[in-house]
Write an enzyme that holds these catalytic residues in place. Structure first.
Site, PDB file in Angstrom:
ATOM      1  N   GLY A  30       2.839   2.296  -2.643  1.00 21.04           N
ATOM      2  CA  GLY A  30       3.194   2.752  -3.986  1.00 21.04           C
ATOM      3  C   GLY A  30       4.537   2.238  -4.457  1.00 21.04           C
ATOM      4  N   GLY A  43       0.799  -1.235   0.000  1.00 24.86           N
ATOM      5  CA  GLY A  43       0.000   0.000   0.000  1.00 24.86           C
ATOM      6  C   GLY A  43       0.821   1.270   0.000  1.00 24.86           C
ATOM      7  N   ASP A  73       5.328  -1.517 -13.844  1.00 21.23           N
ATOM      8  CA  ASP A  73       5.846  -2.112 -12.604  1.00 21.23           C
ATOM      9  C   ASP A  73       6.454  -3.480 -12.885  1.00 21.23           C
ATOM     10  OD1 ASP A  73       4.655   0.093 -11.571  1.00 21.23           O
ATOM     11  OD2 ASP A  73       2.945  -0.967 -10.708  1.00 21.23           O
TER      12      ASP A  73
HETATM   13  C1  GLA Z   1       0.477   1.712 -10.740  1.00 14.31           C
HETATM   14  C2  GLA Z   1       0.275   0.809 -11.945  1.00 14.31           C
HETATM   15  C3  GLA Z   1       1.266   1.166 -13.061  1.00 14.31           C
HETATM   16  C4  GLA Z   1       1.238   2.660 -13.375  1.00 14.31           C
HETATM   17  C5  GLA Z   1       1.350   3.481 -12.085  1.00 14.31           C
HETATM   18  C6  GLA Z   1       1.183   4.953 -12.326  1.00 14.31           C
HETATM   19  O1  GLA Z   1       1.716   1.466 -10.142  1.00 14.31           O
HETATM   20  O2  GLA Z   1       0.441  -0.547 -11.590  1.00 14.31           O
HETATM   21  O3  GLA Z   1       0.982   0.411 -14.214  1.00 14.31           O
HETATM   22  O4  GLA Z   1       0.105   3.007 -14.112  1.00 14.31           O
HETATM   23  O5  GLA Z   1       0.390   3.079 -11.117  1.00 14.31           O
HETATM   24  O6  GLA Z   1       2.210   5.420 -13.111  1.00 14.31           O
END
Ligand code: GLA
Length: 344
Positions: free
Chosen positions: A111, A109, A155
């Site tokens: 980011g 959670g 990601d």
């Molecule tokens: C999340 C999503 C990614 C991307 C980011 C924002 O991490 O999994 O694919 O869209 O948000 O950049």
């Protein structure tokens, strides 16, 4: 997809890092440019393949993820975190079970892509093979299947393809990437805001739909002319498109400045990125905005921005090497550019 690797019964250990986005958020799902970096916080999956049951414990989540393979609908898996496990098992189509444990230093959670790290580590532990883009596509699909969140490829591709000492410049239209060295004169700090969030209950999917609608009117936003963007009637679509277009330009400029060790250029670019995420993409929060302002006022900080999807989570700050931000926000941690997912 193909699976291979250790014979049934052999112990397997797969490791996948979390990631921080230095610049380039809310662009990947419309074919934009991004510059994330794999970090030295990681998820490890350790255990043995065999049988027809997947059974895993976690040091971060309660309950046991237990289901038989092959599996048809991963959304029926319990507890909640087991859906990530089940999503990966379903997408790679494994019919061999696995008994083991997941342990992680990536905070959920925040980011930092904790769920993508679980996905990649599991895929390797369950025996998935292929190049970074193949593994990343499978794990992205698994994540969407398990959570319903229509995330982009950033990601998973960063976590699959990470290179020690480097960030990754990813072109999400072609799913190709290039490693860019992080100069010694730049320290990367992640500062937690204390505001945790789940993407599935955030407006993430709505932001994606809006950007896609803008792209259906403009064509690829990354190369759309600024005049055409300015002519869009709808104020929301115009701002979403302006964010993607300007963020892609900033990613390119940032990657060039990193490669040329032009450190003075980096701060203004990431500060501008935060403003665009706040005003045009509208994915920031008051807590994140205040944290960015406080960090940018500290000596030795080049710049700061929210990192990842936003709506809470963490801020990334670039600083001079001797700066200490461990007391900032709900806790800061200096991270190192680290290798991508691998079997140990
Ligand atoms: C999340 C999503 C990614 C991307 C980011 C924002 O991490 O999994 O694919 O869209 O948000 O950049």
């Amino acid at each position: 997809m193909s699976t291979t690797g250790a014979a049934d019964g052999d112990e397997v250990c797969a490791v996948a890092p979390g990631r921080v986005v230095l610049i380039g958020d809310h662009t990947d799902y419309v074919g934009g440019l991004v510059l994330p970096m794999a970090i030295d916080l990681a998820t490890e999956v350790r255990g043995r393949r065999g049988g027809r049951t997947v059974e895993l414990t976690s040091d971060q989540f309660d309950g046991v993820a237990r289901f038989d393979v092959p599996l048809s609908d991963p959304r029926t898996a319990h507890p909640d975190w087991a859906r990530h496990v089940a999503g990966v098992a379903a997408v790679i189509g494994t019919s061999t079970g696995f008994t083991g444990a997941v342990s992680s230093t990536v905070p959920p959670g925040s980011g930092l892509s904790s769920s993508a790290a679980i996905g990649l580590a599991l895929a390797l532990a369950l025996g998935a093979t292929g190049d970074a883009a193949t593994l990343a596509r499978a794990c992205r699909q698994a994540e969407e299947l398990a959570t319903g969140v229509p995330c982009g490829i950033m990601d998973q591709l960063c976590i699959a393809a990470g290179v020690e000492g480097h960030a990754l410049l990813i072109d999400c239209a072609t799913e190709t990437h290039r490693a860019v060295a992080v100069p010694e004169g730049v320290a990367v700090w992640i500062v937690e805001s204390g505001q945790t969030r789940q993407l599935s209950t955030s407006p993430y999917a709505e932001r994606r739909r809006q950007a896609e609608t803008a792209a259906s009117l403009l064509g690829p936003i990354r190369t759309a002319s600024l005049d055409r963007i300015a002519e869009l009637d709808d104020d929301v679509l115009r701002r979403r498109a302006r964010h993607v277009r300007s963020e892609c330009d900033r990613v390119e400029a940032f990657a060039e400045a990193l490669a040329n060790e032009e450190i003075a250029q980096l701060g203004p670019l990431i500060s501008a990125s935060h403003r665009s995420l706040r005003d045009d993409a509208e994915v920031s929060t008051l807590v994140l905005d205040e944290l960015v302002t406080t960090l940018e006022a500290r000596p030795g900080v080049f710049g700061a921005r929210l990192t990842g999807a936003g709506f809470g989570g963490s801020v990334v700050a670039l600083t001079e090497p001797d700066v200490d931000l461990s007391d900032a926000g709900a806790g800061g941690r200096r991270v190192q550019p680290s290798p991508g997912a691998h079997l140990r």
